[in-house]
Design an enzyme around this catalytic site. Structure first.
Site, PDB file in Angstrom:
ATOM      1  N   ARG A  32       0.928  -1.366  -0.049  1.00  0.00           N
ATOM      2  CA  ARG A  32      -0.060   0.053   0.112  1.00  0.00           C
ATOM      3  C   ARG A  32       1.079   1.347   0.078  1.00  0.00           C
ATOM      4  NH1 ARG A  32      -3.830  -0.403   4.843  1.00  0.00           N
ATOM      5  NH2 ARG A  32      -4.750  -1.812   3.478  1.00  0.00           N
ATOM      6  N   ARG A  80      -2.193   6.789   9.771  1.00  0.00           N
ATOM      7  CA  ARG A  80      -2.324   6.134   8.449  1.00  0.00           C
ATOM      8  C   ARG A  80      -2.216   7.336   7.319  1.00  0.00           C
ATOM      9  NH1 ARG A  80      -4.586   0.802   8.425  1.00  0.00           N
ATOM     10  NH2 ARG A  80      -3.451  -0.417  10.338  1.00  0.00           N
ATOM     11  N   LYS A 127      -4.044   1.288  15.116  1.00  0.00           N
ATOM     12  CA  LYS A 127      -4.012   2.296  14.028  1.00  0.00           C
ATOM     13  C   LYS A 127      -4.546   3.652  14.337  1.00  0.00           C
ATOM     14  CE  LYS A 127      -7.889  -0.134  12.019  1.00  0.00           C
ATOM     15  NZ  LYS A 127      -8.344  -0.862  10.735  1.00  0.00           N
ATOM     16  N   LYS A 167      -6.219   7.232  12.502  1.00  0.00           N
ATOM     17  CA  LYS A 167      -6.787   7.725  11.225  1.00  0.00           C
ATOM     18  C   LYS A 167      -7.251   8.978  11.390  1.00  0.00           C
ATOM     19  CE  LYS A 167      -7.967   3.305   9.249  1.00  0.00           C
ATOM     20  NZ  LYS A 167      -9.173   2.399   8.685  1.00  0.00           N
ATOM     21  N   CYS A 184     -15.255  -2.998  -0.119  1.00  0.00           N
ATOM     22  CA  CYS A 184     -14.005  -3.453   0.180  1.00  0.00           C
ATOM     23  C   CYS A 184     -13.101  -4.456  -0.591  1.00  0.00           C
ATOM     24  CB  CYS A 184     -13.558  -3.653   1.849  1.00  0.00           C
ATOM     25  SG  CYS A 184     -14.440  -5.307   1.949  1.00  0.00           S
ATOM     26  N   CYS A 193      -7.636 -10.720   0.820  1.00  0.00           N
ATOM     27  CA  CYS A 193      -7.889 -10.294   1.901  1.00  0.00           C
ATOM     28  C   CYS A 193      -7.905 -11.487   2.776  1.00  0.00           C
ATOM     29  CB  CYS A 193      -8.957  -9.217   2.280  1.00  0.00           C
ATOM     30  SG  CYS A 193      -8.833  -8.829   4.106  1.00  0.00           S
ATOM     31  N   CYS A 245     -15.774  -8.471   6.027  1.00  0.00           N
ATOM     32  CA  CYS A 245     -15.651  -8.683   7.246  1.00  0.00           C
ATOM     33  C   CYS A 245     -16.163  -7.375   8.282  1.00  0.00           C
ATOM     34  CB  CYS A 245     -14.423  -9.298   7.674  1.00  0.00           C
ATOM     35  SG  CYS A 245     -13.104  -8.132   8.092  1.00  0.00           S
ATOM     36  N   CYS A 250     -13.716  -1.874   6.171  1.00  0.00           N
ATOM     37  CA  CYS A 250     -12.864  -1.009   5.333  1.00  0.00           C
ATOM     38  C   CYS A 250     -13.700  -0.045   4.444  1.00  0.00           C
ATOM     39  CB  CYS A 250     -11.883  -1.758   4.582  1.00  0.00           C
ATOM     40  SG  CYS A 250     -10.563  -2.652   5.451  1.00  0.00           S
TER      41      CYS A 250
HETATM   42  S1  SF4 Z   1     -13.535  -4.974   5.713  1.00  0.00           S
HETATM   43 FE1  SF4 Z   1     -12.384  -6.859   6.187  1.00  0.00          FE
HETATM   44  S2  SF4 Z   1     -12.613  -8.326   4.247  1.00  0.00           S
HETATM   45 FE2  SF4 Z   1     -12.771  -6.099   3.647  1.00  0.00          FE
HETATM   46  S3  SF4 Z   1     -10.947  -5.357   3.154  1.00  0.00           S
HETATM   47 FE3  SF4 Z   1     -11.158  -4.754   5.221  1.00  0.00          FE
HETATM   48  S4  SF4 Z   1     -10.282  -6.593   6.422  1.00  0.00           S
HETATM   49 FE4  SF4 Z   1     -10.655  -7.406   4.276  1.00  0.00          FE
END
Ligand code: SF4
Length: 1480
Positions: free
Chosen positions: A976, A1045, A1110, A1112, A1331, A1337, A1376, A1380
């Site tokens: 990244r 970040r 982290k 932000k 995400c 991921c 998940c 993100c």
């Molecule tokens: S929300 Fe979870 S699954 Fe989606 S990119 Fe972030 S860590 Fe990965």
């Protein structure tokens, strides 16, 4: 109910079968969709297979025929399918199969199958189709024989509605024992219901229902009984048995339907002198002296059955068969009738005539009557009749239907061909070009002939042109263009121009056409263009099983290309039916012929390689074969499934990507290019034989190693060795009680407990050993006395990854009825969340992995020494609550509970320890980079590498498959970039574009943190990638990790001055909080340590252990909240003065989006307002709050370590007071501002300085070339000319910023050329965001980036139905709960829980001002759509003016508003009538 014959037959097939195979064209009849619809409404759900019409249905018989379940095959009677089916069907005549063959007024094709099955039944009417479907299914089950049921697409019915039986009755009927044959005959002799029903003998001659039937023998005035008996004696006993079987099934069916299913049915007079046998759709007409007999049981027909129907004084027989064509002299029924008649004494034999029956639409009952009366009144010699009715309709229609459609998936390759070769392209066997010759025209053999002709015609054209240019009387102009054409005719780049010039010159040749040579040349002018000839070999429309077309092509040496599509999914590769279709082997075969170009490609793996291969094939002067992989089972297969299957095939080497170009040998280059990492043995063997490879191995040692090695190292052997070693150690130490502790863990919780138990066991004098379950075998475990298992649970109750192999081994031992654990004592502790699956029907998923494991161990002979205990995340102390009660029981059972443990347990190693021990972010990353033997990074370096912007990932799509093969996951890395405020230059863009191609997976991704990330970077490219990024003056430092970040700020299309001010603020902060350590430069940029370690690193802000989590920061400029400023640890809302300059900020603290499913101590939170401050003060505010968090954030529990939890723990007021105290001044009251959106402003805008911007829509931020859009290429082309900047947005879109006016036209042309200016998407899609999730991921629980566009297609349709196409509804998805894509702010959002299953959230604020609420704990796509359909309609009908969807669902009472993060769980599950039933 009015149903078509096909529908009723389908319904019966579904109700009766274990598997249904359909060979219909989907486009032609929509059968699969109808089928899907039908099967959803029925309780029996057979395995359904849709196969392309050009595929080989016979191969499916072998694959799906089962000894105990019925296989029903639905197919049209088309010549190709029937011929292919014939040999296989004969082999399966004793299998449980019903073949339902649909005909359309023509039995010519279907009757070809007659001898391939012992039973053939025909249905002329729709009601018969229903009853005979049942009968055929019952008969197949009862006799264990294949039955062919031929039914008419449009039956001739004497009733308007079909009397269909309810499903329960059908299923009961199929499962019931058949009535005994004796019973059937009793029924027959009593005359109650005559199962045979050979004749009804009714006086009016019209077939009656059951009530009118009487026993045929009572009324028979036919062949004498004695004579009849003698025929019976002569009959084939096998046929008699078959007849008895038929009688039994027919009798049983009749009992159910209350309708007879006789093999033959007669109408008319028992003393008739003329008998008409009909096989087909002939209207029933009553004619004096005639008797009509319709055949239902086509095979077997015994002579006695026929003779039984002949009246005593019969003189003439007419056999009418509905055949449009028949290739043999005698038709099938005619032969049967003739055979039977031969058994009569010669004097009594009637004359037998045969006539064909046309399509039923071409004759009426009166035509039929006239025809028959004419027959009966004609003299003997005049009785040779033409057919009744016409056959041409049916024939023509069937030919039209023969034009096979191209399945949508396969059109991908057609699109690429069209895209590449445009007007030069000629797909010689393209189905739509060949309506008139029918399906033959699409076969490769036929096409090869056409291609050869084309090439010969071009050669002839060339010869003619050569002659013409030598003629004196040709005009100068024509001479010039023809000469030029001759020079460049075989040059792809120049021929087109020359061709156009000649064509233009030919427009005016007028009188010259009288010259024969010019006239001949003119007639061949279509060959002036240098064509790219392609033949497509595809199962769907040009099946070529024997590859004979291919062989002819290779041996012809012609300059023709063939593209062969292989659609067999990787997961079906081992099916025996596919053994004959190994198209990948064609490559090896072709490469053995020296002068053939060969490529193996897969569009869903490497688009670029497909392009390369097709271009090379086109250029190659000779035969070219391109093998194209496109795995799909049916037309419903989603692109995602195709992608996954492709990956598995390519990764495993099943479908290697390569190109073999013999023409490069002339240039002394290696002809073979391997474009994927793995190859299978066959290909390797081939390559080993080639001298070329030896040279390659010598010259490119590294490449050769990759070629012959497999990805990753085999871990299985290492693990086995390790387990053995430990076991031997254990044997040496016999004095202590040995205890094996096995764990299965995805998240690390079970592993942690197991390791702690190991330590505690050792402290009690036990000889313990701990490992993951998959490391040991069943045999290892069987040798132990005591084994403890600790397991968490994954997905829908499955074992975690590192326990699945062991569980599979247990299952297989159970299947084999083994009992290996007769000496084993075991105990199981499970970890799960009782609220994870709240619906009662899903409750069994709770802790399912441990419950199943416990039961299996017992089943295999093990004895529990401590009872199973289930740890529940919902308990006060999570799973520890249950564990604390369970562990003492273990010690007690092992007799060590009284041992006093003296030493304190060592502290478990945490990420905090790793950071501290890393020596300012060095760890042992440099050593690992040097180590060529390992790919996977160590757990501690993994944590440290995150601070360098590097994440280890593996391809989740193929993880299970690799694990099953015992090889490491396909590790690769995500990198990244740190890019403050998401701004980069065109030069930097070009660097990223190149990095993605050279080091990554060919794509790059705009992230929700306004930066780029690259996926799929392999270990040996890590350093080069980071160095390339640094050369572009950007870096990757703290793009991840526990530090500040990448800092976000609004894109602000029109306020360039303000943007530069907030950008400057973001940039200064970003630079200021970079770690001071020189580790990054040493590791990645090969800089030496400063002063050779004399000067120690020092981190003034972060300290040696950096931040607890982290941190932000985002800066928003009203009225747009495109950065979701409330979702970050620190949010600054810019306050602008009257001059439009930045004047200070309102400050928000404590926002955050991460939570953990089922852990109510975690929740999303919005930042809380602290007040306002000046720009200068804002810098100090960041210092202060960051330092406060560094010292007060929880370092013991990472799940509660973010600033939001620190604030909630000490209270907002106290937090603010502490900060102000540290600052030495107080915040001023917040200043007024207003947001109105958090989505991007798409389209063109103009700055105050006159420059222009264009905001484009890049769905979920993926920069790549696809079949539909060449976005990556487009942006590369734009970057080459663009003079402004690129700005990434936090919604994952892209703005071309600061475009000078003179550049606008050029940019617009490029945008239009590559369709980047398309913004005509629905409001829903433009407001969506997902995400990354699968496949890269490591934390993903469900699909996100790859799935949201598919879901939106469906929800979009609902919006359109309700007139909401252009209404913006913010929809978000995360794979998940880490969130993100900031799903907790979506008006409607989904958070992954397990594959295909999501948490559903509702009610977020349209401009990110309000958290949403859990509406449903678990939803699948079906439920999502059934919830959203009425909800969206409700919104369309009852929303107030300007009311957004998120506000609407609160006002109308779907969910409670969430007032603060801590209240996020209050009132979940919906309200009132919208409440989820399981929580109500
Ligand atoms: S929300 Fe979870 S699954 Fe989606 S990119 Fe972030 S860590 Fe990965």
């Amino acid at each position: 109910m009015t149903s078509s014959a096909r529908t009723v037959v389908s319904r019966i097939a579904i109700q009766c079968s274990g598997t249904v195979v359909s060979c219909h064209h989907a486009q032609e009849i929509q059968f699969p969709y109808k089928y899907g619809d039908l099967s959803r409404r029925m309780s029996n759900e057979p395995d359904f297979r849709f196969i392309p019409k050009a595929d080989d249905p016979g191969s499916y018989l072998a694959r799906f025929s089962k000894p105990d379940k019925l296989l029903s095959v639905m197919m049209p009677a088309d010549a190709g399918s029937i011929i292919r089916l014939l040999p296989e069907l004969s082999k399966h005549s004793n299998s449980l199969i019903v073949l339902h063959v649909e005909v359309d007024g023509d039995l010519s094709e279907a009757l070809v199958l007659r001898s391939a099955a012992l039973y053939v039944i025909y249905s002329a009417r729709n009601q018969d189709a229903h009853d005979n479907s049942l009968l055929a299914s019952k008969l197949a089950l009862q006799e264990k024989k294949a039955v062919i049921h031929i039914y008419e697409r449009e039956g001739i019915d004497d009733v308007n509605e079909i009397d269909e039986l309810p499903e329960e009755e059908v299923r009961h009927f199929m499962s019931s024992e058949p009535a005994s044959l004796a019973e059937a005959h009793i029924q027959k002799s009593t005359g109650s219901i005559n199962a045979n029903g050979y004749t009804n003998g009714t006086s009016n001659g019209v077939r009656d229902r059951v009530s009118g039937i009487v026993n045929s023998k009572q009324n028979r005035k036919s062949i004498e009984c004695d004579e009849f008996s003698s025929f019976l004696e002569e009959e084939n006993p096998a046929n008699s048995l078959l007849h008895m079987g038929y009688d039994l099934a027919s009798s049983t069916t009749t009992t159910l339907t209350k309708r007879l299913s006789p093999p033959l049915t007669s109408w008319g007079h028992s003393d008739a002198h003329t008998v008409i046998f009909v096989l087909g759709q002939c209207p029933i007409v009553n004619i004096e002296g005639a008797k009509l007999i319709r055949i239902s049981l086509v095979n077997p027909i015994n002579p006695s059955t026929i003779l039984q129907f002949l009246p005593q004084d019969v003189r003439h027989i007419l056999v009418l068969e509905q055949l449009s064509h028949w290739n043999l002299q005698w038709t099938p029924l005619y032969l049967d009738v003739m055979g039977a008649v031969q058994l009569l004494e010669e004097a009594r034999r009637p004359t037998v005539h045969s006539t064909l029956l046309g399509h039923q639409s071409s004759y009426s009952p009166s035509d039929t009557r006239r025809f028959l009366e004419h027959f009966m009144s004609s003299s003997k010699q005049d009785r040779s009749f033409a057919r009744l009715g016409k056959s041409s309709n049916a024939l023509e229609r069937s030919l039209e239907n023969e034009v096979p459609p191209i399945p949508p998936h396969e059109s991908s390759y057609m699109k690429i061909l069209t895209h590449l070769f445009e007007r030069r392209l000629e797909i010689i066997n393209f189905p739509e070009l060949h309506c008139s010759p029918g399906s033959i025209a699409s076969s490769p053999e036929f096409a090869l002939g056409r291609a050869r002709r084309r090439l010969e015609e071009r050669a002839e054209l060339t010869r003619l042109v050569k002659e013409i240019v030598q003629e004196k009387n040709v005009s100068t102009d024509l001479h010039a263009v023809l000469s030029k054409w001759l020079l460049v005719k075989d040059d792809i780049s120049q021929c087109e121009r020359a061709c156009l010039d000649v064509l233009k010159a030919l427009e005016n040749i007028g009188s010259l056409l009288s010259s024969p040579i010019i006239s001949s040349m003119f007639s061949l002018r279509s060959h002036l263009r240098f064509k790219s000839y392609w033949i497509i070999g595809s199962d769907a429309w040009s099946y070529d099983l024997g590859s004979s077309g291919l062989h002819h092509l290779i041996s012809s040496g012609l300059n023709i290309n063939i593209l062969i599509v292989d659609s067999v999914p990787y997961s079906s590769r081992n099916n025996p039916m596919n053994a004959t279709k190994r198209k990948r082997d064609i490559g090896l075969y072709a490469m053995n012929h020296a002068d053939v170009y060969v490529a193996s490609v897969a569009v869903f793996s490497s688009y670029t390689q497909v392009l390369q291969a097709l271009v090379e094939a086109d250029k190659f002067n000779g035969p070219s074969i391109v093998l194209a992989y496109l795995p799909y089972k049916s037309e419903d297969t989603t692109a995602l499934e195709v992608l996954k299957e492709t990956k598995l095939a390519v990764d495993s080497g099943h479908w290697p990507l390569y190109r073999w170009n013999p023409s490069t040998e002339h240039a002394s280059k290696e002809p073979f290019s391997l474009d994927s990492d793995s190859v299978k043995q066959e290909l390797r063997d081939f390559l080993d034989r080639q001298n070329h490879l030896s040279q390659l191995t010598r010259s490119e040692a590294q490449f050769a190693a990759e070629l012959v090695g497999s990805l990753g190292e085999s871990i299985q052997e290492v693990r086995r060795q390790r387990a053995k070693q430990v076991y031997h150690d254990l044997l040496k130490n016999m004095s202590a009680v040995p205890l094996l502790i096995l764990y299965a863990s995805d998240g690390g919780g079970a592993e942690k407990k197991a390791k702690r138990l190991d330590t505690r066991g050792k402290a009690r004098g036990l000889d313990t050993m701990v490992s993951a379950m998959d490391v040991v075998s069943i045999e290892d475990v069987a040798e132990r006395d005591y084994v403890v298992f600790i397991t968490s649970v994954a997905g829908q109750g499955e074992s975690p990854q590192n326990g699945r192999k062991f569980v599979k081994a247990l299952n297989s031992a159970i299947a084999k009825k083994e009992r290996p654990f007769s000496h084993l004592k075991y105990a199981v502790f499970g970890m799960g969340d009782s609220h994870y699956w709240p619906r009662p029907e899903d409750a069994h998923y709770y802790n399912k992995a441990s419950k199943d494991l416990d039961a299996r161990l017992e089943h295999l002979g093990g004895e529990r020494f401590v009872e199973l205990r289930l740890g529940d995340d919902q308990d006060e102390d999570g799973s520890e609550t249950g564990y604390k009660l369970w562990e003492p029981l273990l010690w007690k059972a092992l007799g060590v509970d009284t041992i006093e443990v003296q030493e304190a347990e060592p502290e478990p190693i945490t990420i905090e320890h790793m950071k501290m021990a890393s020596n300012y972010l060095r760890g042992t990353i440099s050593e690992w980079l040097e180590d060529k033997n390992t790919i996977a990074i160590s757990p501690s370096d993994l944590q440290v590498a995150k601070f360098h912007g590097v994440y280890q990932q593996d391809d989740r799509d193929i993880r299970d498959d690799r694990q099953a093969q015992g090889i490491d996951p396909a590790y690769a890395f995500m990198i990244r970039v740190r890019m403050p405020a998401g701004v980069c230059t065109p030069t930097q863009w070009l660097v990223f574009d190149r990095i993605a191609d050279e080091y990554g997976n060919g794509t790059f991704k705009v992230t929700t943190r306004q930066t780029f990330q690259f996926h799929g970077v392999i270990k040996r490219h890590l350093k080069s990638t980071i160095q390339a990024i640094n050369k572009s003056l950007l870096d990757t430092l703290v793009a991840c990790g526990d530090a500040i970040r990448n800092i976000l700020c609004s894109a602000i299309p029109s306020k360039s001055k303000l943007h530069s001010q907030v950008y400057e603020f973001a940039k200064v902060l970003s630079d200021k909080y970079l770690p001071n350590t020189t580790a990054y430069h040493e590791i990645w940029l090969d800089k030496k340590m400063v002063a050779g370690q004399a000067v120690q690193d020092f981190e003034p802000f972060y300290g040696k252990d950096y931040l607890p989590r982290k941190f932000k920061i985002a800066i928003a400029v009203p009225p747009t909240n495109d950065v979701d400023v409330y979702a970050h640890d620190l949010g600054f809302v810019a306050i602008v003065n009257v001059d439009g300059n930045l004047d200070g900020f309102n400050v928000y603290a404590g926002g955050g989006m991460g939570m953990t499913h089922g852990n109510k101590k975690t929740y999303p939170r919005l930042g809380s307002i602290l007040g306002s401050c000046s720009i200068e003060q804002a810098h100090v505010v960041v210092d202060t709050i960051m330092l406060f968090q560094r010292d007060n954030g929880s370092r013991a529990d990472r799940k509660n370590a973010r600033l939001m939890y620190t604030i909630d723990r000490i209270g907002l007021e106290k937090f603010k007071a502490e900060i102000e105290n540290m600052l030495g001044w107080s915040f001023l009251p917040a200043r007024p501002y207003a947001f109105d959106r958090n989505i991007d402003d798409y389209g063109w805008s103009q700055n105050e300085n006159g420059k222009h911007n264009f905001m484009m829509f890049i769905e979920n931020g993926r920069i790549q070339d696809t079949l539909d859009h060449d976005f990556k290429t487009a942006l590369r082309e734009i970057a080459k000319v663009h003079q402004g900047t690129f700005r990434l947005t936090a919604n994952q879109h892209l703005m071309l910023a600061d475009i000078p006016s003179e550049e606008v036209a050029g940019i617009k042309t490029l945008l239009e050329k590559y369709k980047l200016d398309e913004l005509n998407y629905s409001g829903l899609r433009l407001s969506s965001s997902a995400c990354v999730s699968f496949p890269t991921c490591g934390l993903a629980m469900a699909e996100s980036e790859r799935y949201l566009p598919i879901l939106i297609n469906k929800v979009e349709a609902i919006c359109e139905e309700n007139g909401l196409r252009n209404d913006s509804i913010v929809m978000r998805m995360s794979g998940c709960p880490n969130g993100c894509s900031r799903p907790y702010l979506g008006e409607v959002a989904f958070v992954g829980k397990a594959p295909g299953t999501y948490l559903m959230l509702l009610g977020g604020g349209y401009y990110g001002q309000r958290l949403n609420k859990i509406f449903r704990e678990t939803v699948t796509e079906r439920e999502i759509l059934s919830i959203l359909r009425p909800m969206i309609k409700h919104y369309a009908l009852e929303r107030q003016v300007g009311e957004h969807f998120g506000d609407f669902v609160l006002r109308t009472g779907y969910v409670l508003p969430t007032t603060e993060g801590k209240a996020w769980y209050e009132g979940t599950g919906g309200l009132g009538k919208y409440r989820e039933i399981s929580v109500a």
